[in-house]
Design an enzyme around this catalytic site. Structure first.
Site, mmCIF file in Angstrom:
data_model
loop_
_atom_site.group_PDB
_atom_site.id
_atom_site.type_symbol
_atom_site.label_atom_id
_atom_site.label_comp_id
_atom_site.label_asym_id
_atom_site.label_seq_id
_atom_site.Cartn_x
_atom_site.Cartn_y
_atom_site.Cartn_z
ATOM 1 N N PRO A 255 -27.342 -48.171 13.750
ATOM 2 C CA PRO A 255 -28.682 -48.492 13.252
ATOM 3 C C PRO A 255 -28.725 -48.653 11.728
ATOM 4 C CG PRO A 255 -28.722 -46.597 14.740
ATOM 5 C CD PRO A 255 -27.301 -46.845 14.362
ATOM 6 N N GLU A 256 -28.753 -49.898 11.279
ATOM 7 C CA GLU A 256 -28.956 -50.149 9.855
ATOM 8 C C GLU A 256 -30.232 -50.975 9.753
ATOM 9 O OE1 GLU A 256 -25.445 -50.790 7.591
ATOM 10 O OE2 GLU A 256 -24.171 -49.872 9.094
ATOM 11 N N ASN B 202 -23.296 -47.419 6.920
ATOM 12 C CA ASN B 202 -21.845 -47.476 6.704
ATOM 13 C C ASN B 202 -21.240 -48.865 6.937
ATOM 14 O OD1 ASN B 202 -21.335 -44.809 5.910
ATOM 15 N ND2 ASN B 202 -21.568 -44.119 8.026
ATOM 16 N N ARG C 59 -20.132 -40.183 6.710
ATOM 17 C CA ARG C 59 -19.974 -41.278 5.754
ATOM 18 C C ARG C 59 -18.604 -41.908 5.853
ATOM 19 N NH1 ARG C 59 -24.197 -41.022 1.699
ATOM 20 N NH2 ARG C 59 -25.676 -39.640 2.659
ATOM 21 N N LYS D 97 -34.731 -47.981 6.985
ATOM 22 C CA LYS D 97 -34.329 -47.532 8.312
ATOM 23 C C LYS D 97 -35.419 -46.726 9.011
ATOM 24 C CE LYS D 97 -29.996 -46.242 6.759
ATOM 25 N NZ LYS D 97 -28.662 -45.672 7.054
#
Ligand SMILES: [Zn+2]
Length: 265
Positions: free
Chosen positions: A2-3, A168, A249, A51
């Site tokens: 999910p970006e 990411n 991350r 987001k």
């Protein structure tokens, strides 16, 4: 993952399923809203900022915004009444919203909150310019990033106070296409505004579809340059792609195309 683009698409799913209709039932399976009932509210609009998902409902002069965040693993799915909910295991359900023609089910949502719509701006005031928003402003995003020169460019791109919508995947792909080593301090990144504009272009190019590609190819295994390609050959130089894991991350990079800057002699 999910970006910004996924969240934008999800807002469209909720829009098609719910907007314009009156809620005939609601079920909040999060402690802070356990007793909330939105039955009788009309779904006015569905939007996103970075987001963050914003579903706005109203009844009379009461206007509320249901805020949710997908983070790494959340999702909203829309079903027909009576259709089986196949999205995720039932114990992950956090919110159910029903209308006469649709059921929207939110799985593993984070930061679920119901706030007065009038306070939306202040609720999200910490966010930088939204990559997919009408107010997108690359100069402002670059300016915010530059304000913390010691932070690595990877961290800066993920920091939603700088710009809202990069995760990411787009972080890794943007840095590869910019030829920038992920741990470069912001102060040593030659053209921040170009980096920021590229990130926006990549996210925006995937609006309206669920397959995320940065290469232009929608074929499985060919949708990214470095993300998810550990030990596979770089598409430009053939060097094995590297991966580093730091909590959530994760970073991928090509050691040849994104060399570590030489230290001072
Ligand atoms: Zn390479």
């Amino acid at each position: 993952m999910p970006e910004g683009d996924t969240v934008w698409n999800t807002a469209r799913v909720l829009e098609r399923a719910l907007v314009g209709d009156v809620l005939t039932g609601s079920d909040f399976r999060v402690p802070q809203l356990a007793t909330t009932d939105l039955t009788g509210f009309t779904v006015a609009s569905s939007g996103s900022r970075g987001k963050h998902l914003l579903l706005r409902v109203e009844r009379g002069d009461e206007r509320l915004t249901l805020h949710s965040h997908l983070r790494m693993d959340g999702a909203w799915r829309a079903y027909r009444p009576g259709e089986r909910w196949t999205g995720r295991p039932a114990h992950l359900i956090r919110v159910v919203l029903k209308t006469g023609r649709s059921v929207a089910v939110g799985y593993h949502l984070h930061e679920v909150a119901l706030i007065p719509t009038a306070t939306e701006e202040s609720h999200l005031s910490h966010l930088g310019p939204d990559l997919l928003g009408a107010d997108w402003d690359p100069d402002e995003a670059a300016h915010r990033i530059a304000g913390r020169p010691d932070v690595t460019i990877s961290e800066a791109l993920l920091d939603q106070r700088n710009l809202a919508g990069v995760g990411n995947l787009y972080k890794a792909e943007t840095l590869f296409l910019s030829g920038v080593w992920p741990w470069t301090p912001v102060r040593d990144v030659p053209n921040l505004e170009r980096v920021v504009r590229l990130a926006q272009k990549l996210v925006a190019s995937n609006k309206g579809r669920w397959t995320q590609t940065t290469t232009g190819s929608l074929h499985r295994g060919q949708t990214s340059y470095v993300y998810g390609r550990r030990a596979q050959p770089c598409r430009r130089c053939g060097a094995p792609i590297r991966k580093a894991d730091l909590d959530e991350r994760v970073t991928y990079w090509c050691p040849h195309c994104q060399p570590e800057p030489a230290g001072p002699d």
